[in-house]
Design a protein around this motif. Structure first.
Motif, mmCIF file in Angstrom:
data_model
loop_
_atom_site.group_PDB
_atom_site.id
_atom_site.type_symbol
_atom_site.label_atom_id
_atom_site.label_comp_id
_atom_site.label_asym_id
_atom_site.label_seq_id
_atom_site.Cartn_x
_atom_site.Cartn_y
_atom_site.Cartn_z
ATOM 1 N N UNK A 120 39.429 68.664 90.146
ATOM 2 C CA UNK A 120 38.533 69.690 90.714
ATOM 3 C C UNK A 120 38.866 70.185 91.864
ATOM 4 N N UNK A 121 38.389 71.483 92.352
ATOM 5 C CA UNK A 121 38.854 72.233 93.355
ATOM 6 C C UNK A 121 37.820 72.405 94.300
ATOM 7 N N UNK A 122 37.848 72.570 95.560
ATOM 8 C CA UNK A 122 36.815 72.901 96.359
ATOM 9 C C UNK A 122 36.550 74.378 96.311
ATOM 10 N N UNK A 123 35.451 75.147 96.275
ATOM 11 C CA UNK A 123 35.142 76.289 96.059
ATOM 12 C C UNK A 123 35.787 77.158 97.272
ATOM 13 N N UNK A 143 39.656 78.435 90.094
ATOM 14 C CA UNK A 143 37.977 77.651 90.450
ATOM 15 C C UNK A 143 37.128 77.927 89.339
ATOM 16 N N UNK A 144 37.058 79.084 88.783
ATOM 17 C CA UNK A 144 36.113 79.527 87.809
ATOM 18 C C UNK A 144 36.224 78.642 86.633
ATOM 19 N N UNK A 163 35.434 74.220 82.587
ATOM 20 C CA UNK A 163 36.009 72.886 81.916
ATOM 21 C C UNK A 163 35.102 71.624 82.309
ATOM 22 N N UNK A 164 34.724 71.470 83.437
ATOM 23 C CA UNK A 164 33.869 70.078 83.780
ATOM 24 C C UNK A 164 32.436 70.352 83.269
ATOM 25 N N UNK A 169 41.624 75.451 95.617
ATOM 26 C CA UNK A 169 41.879 76.107 94.229
ATOM 27 C C UNK A 169 43.110 77.378 94.580
ATOM 28 N N UNK A 170 44.178 77.347 93.827
ATOM 29 C CA UNK A 170 45.410 78.357 93.780
ATOM 30 C C UNK A 170 44.844 79.544 93.689
#
Length: 557
Positions: A322-325, A545-546, A551-552, A539-540
């Protein structure tokens, strides 16, 4: 290429020893007869020659070319400094250039700097009293308080016969793909795992919310696994789950942004008192109380259900990244992770992110009603709600009337969009901010979004109190707020049955706290920011991120 080769003192300019050994006498003679410069270099040198004339005529003759310096002629200490500034992934290729480079790249200073700059390692391998000190303190207290430091030190790896090059190549580089934030696949409950470089270990810390209902308390964390090097210079994975100390484990990188852990000695998770002792210990750690202290029968059932469900995994789990927003200047507040109160389910972790004219709260940890990965709240930043004075706000019917008016307005706008078929219609002024018919619009009715609303005078704060009849797990909520917006909250039956979005009010208190009033449930959730710094969690790209959010969410839909 020829210029670089001559600078290094190898290659076609002076003849690479390895290449000469592979060529025959005829090929070697032909190669030696080739010019020492390439046409491009001759053109550049010719263009830089002094013009003919005074001091540069035919009588003066050609000016001598400046002497060339080979990289091999530099002193070793300067080469160490140069190589230490290169990425660690480029150093193995550099070692293949020549014997001198390969010998210099065995200098531990180079790899120590790469470990420090790329992975944050700051420990000294030669000082065992420093090695893993943070890990030793935590583990000795959590696993067995009676363990003495001397006994614990003997189970630490022996770093006397290995250097930073071994740490970089066999540990950090090999397991670099698992660093960052992850969500374990534990059914509806989810979780938050942070894999970091801690001293000379790679440790997976499970982050837990504070004990209910103390939402402003700091997060708790416990180790699930760790990876380190042994004397044989190979990485060893240890499971930290349970109460009997580190034991044999395994990590497998399943695919990109996904890995799994497995415990090879699950008997270390068992306790002598059986499941009852394990449950009592888990209850003290998870809730900070005993089952007798929890008088609500429904809450007891939920707690027992969670223990039975989560303990069956025995730390054999699959994790998804997971990424931070991402943050933008026009966001209402800084996005990130927040702890929130969810009634009998206790405290849960929610990720707040902004998406144009709306904001979303996605569950990182969940419960049997609304599982992890689902959007628990959604805030419409185009429709700001102007709360009445404190006396009228105490009346639940008055707040409900305001919110239902905004919901009707949102429904009409959606119908208009469907009829026009030309994309989103321009937002209208919120009904709640207009006041009585014929009255001028309030300043707080600006529907342009979070940044525009934040510029309004109401930012200084307005009184806030929960209406009579609205329950809250934490009565210590702020009594002033900046602004409020219309939003919807997701509710469902047990097992995520019959989910529906119901109207509510998003209440922004300050940069680190917000709340949500669930009208249909007549309850209030208070959220407080997770005050922690996470590395390798950005997030790269916004698109990545979207995609992660989709996915989750799809895993529990």
């Amino acid at each position: 290429m020829a210029v670089c080769a001559r600078l290094c003192g190898v290659g076609p300019a002076r003849g690479c020893r390895r290449r000469q050994q592979r060529r025959g006498p005829a090929e070697t003679a032909a190669a030696d007869s080739e010019p020492d410069t390439d046409p491009e270099e001759e053109r550049i040198e010719a263009g830089s020659a002094p013009p003919s004339g005074t001091g540069g005529g035919p009588c003066a003759g050609p000016s001598p070319s400046p002497p060339r310096c080979s990289l091999l002629e530099l002193p070793p200490e300067l080469l160490v400094e140069i190589f230490a500034s290169l990425p660690g992934t480029d150093l193995p290729s550099l070692a293949q250039v020549c014997t001198k480079f390969r010998r210099i790249l065995h200098t531990d200073t180079i790899w120590r700097r790469r470990c420090r700059e790329e992975y944050g390692v700051c420990e000294n391998l030669r000082k065992l009293e420093i090695t893993g000190v943070s890990c030793r303190d935590v583990y000795a207290k959590r696993i067995n308080p009676r363990v003495k430091s001397g006994r614990f030190m003997r189970i630490l790896p022996d770093y006397e016969h290995m250097g930073y090059r071994d740490v970089y190549t066999c540990l950090l580089h090999r397991y670099r793909h698992i660093l960052g934030l992850w969500q374990p696949d534990i059914g509806p409950y989810g979780g938050l795992l942070n894999v970091v470089v801690d001293g000379l270990f790679i440790i997976g810390w499970m982050y837990l919310p504070p004990h209910d209902p103390h939402v402003d308390d700091p997060m708790r964390f416990k180790p699930l696994f760790r990876v380190h090097l042994m004397e044989r210079k190979s990485a060893t994975v240890e499971c930290m789950y349970g109460h009997k100390g580190p034991h044999n484990g395994h990590i497998q990188i399943v695919k990109k942004d996904e890995f799994s852990t497995k415990c090879n000695q699950t008997d270390h998770h068992r306790m002598s008192g059986g499941r009852q002792e394990e449950f009592r210990t888990w209850l003290r750690e998870e809730w900070g109380r005993t089952l007798e202290d929890i008088f609500h029968e429904h809450m007891q059932e939920l707690i027992l259900m969670k223990f039975i469900y989560t303990s069956q995994y025995d730390n054999c789990l699959t994790y998804r990244r997971i990424y931070l927003p991402p943050s933008r200047p026009d966001d209402l507040i800084k996005p990130g992770l927040f702890k929130g109160t969810y009634g009998s389910h206790g405290l849960e972790i929610v990720m707040l992110s902004f998406h144009g004219r709306c904001a979303r709260g996605t569950k990182i940890t969940g419960d049997p009603n609304i599982p992890a990965g689902q959007q628990t709240v959604e805030i419409d930043l185009r429709h700001r709600i102007q709360l009445p004075d404190v006396e009228n706000l105490r009346n639940f019917n008055e707040l409900s009337r305001l919110v239902l008016e905004v919901r009707e307005q949102v429904r009409q706008e959606q119908q208009q969009q469907q009829q026009d078929g030309e994309g989103p219609a321009p937002p209208q002024e919120p009904l709640s901010a207009r006041g009585p018919p014929g009255a001028p619009a309030e300043e707080g009715g600006d529907p342009r979004g979070g940044a525009a609303a934040a510029e309004q005078p109401a930012q200084s704060g307005q009184p806030f109190v929960l209406p009579v009849g609205v329950s809250s797990r934490n009565e210590d909520y702020p009594r002033t707020c900046r602004m409020c917006f219309y939003g919807t909250g997701l509710i469902a039956g047990h097992g995520f049955t019959s989910p529906e979005r119901t109207p509510g009010v998003f209440v922004l208190f300050d940069e680190d706290r917000f709340g949500f009033v669930w009208l249909e449930l007549k309850s209030f959730s208070l959220y407080s920011r997770v005050q922690a710094t996470f590395r390798n969690a950005d997030a790269p790209s916004p698109q990545a991120f979207e995609e992660m959010l989709k996915n989750i969410q799809s895993l529990t839909s």
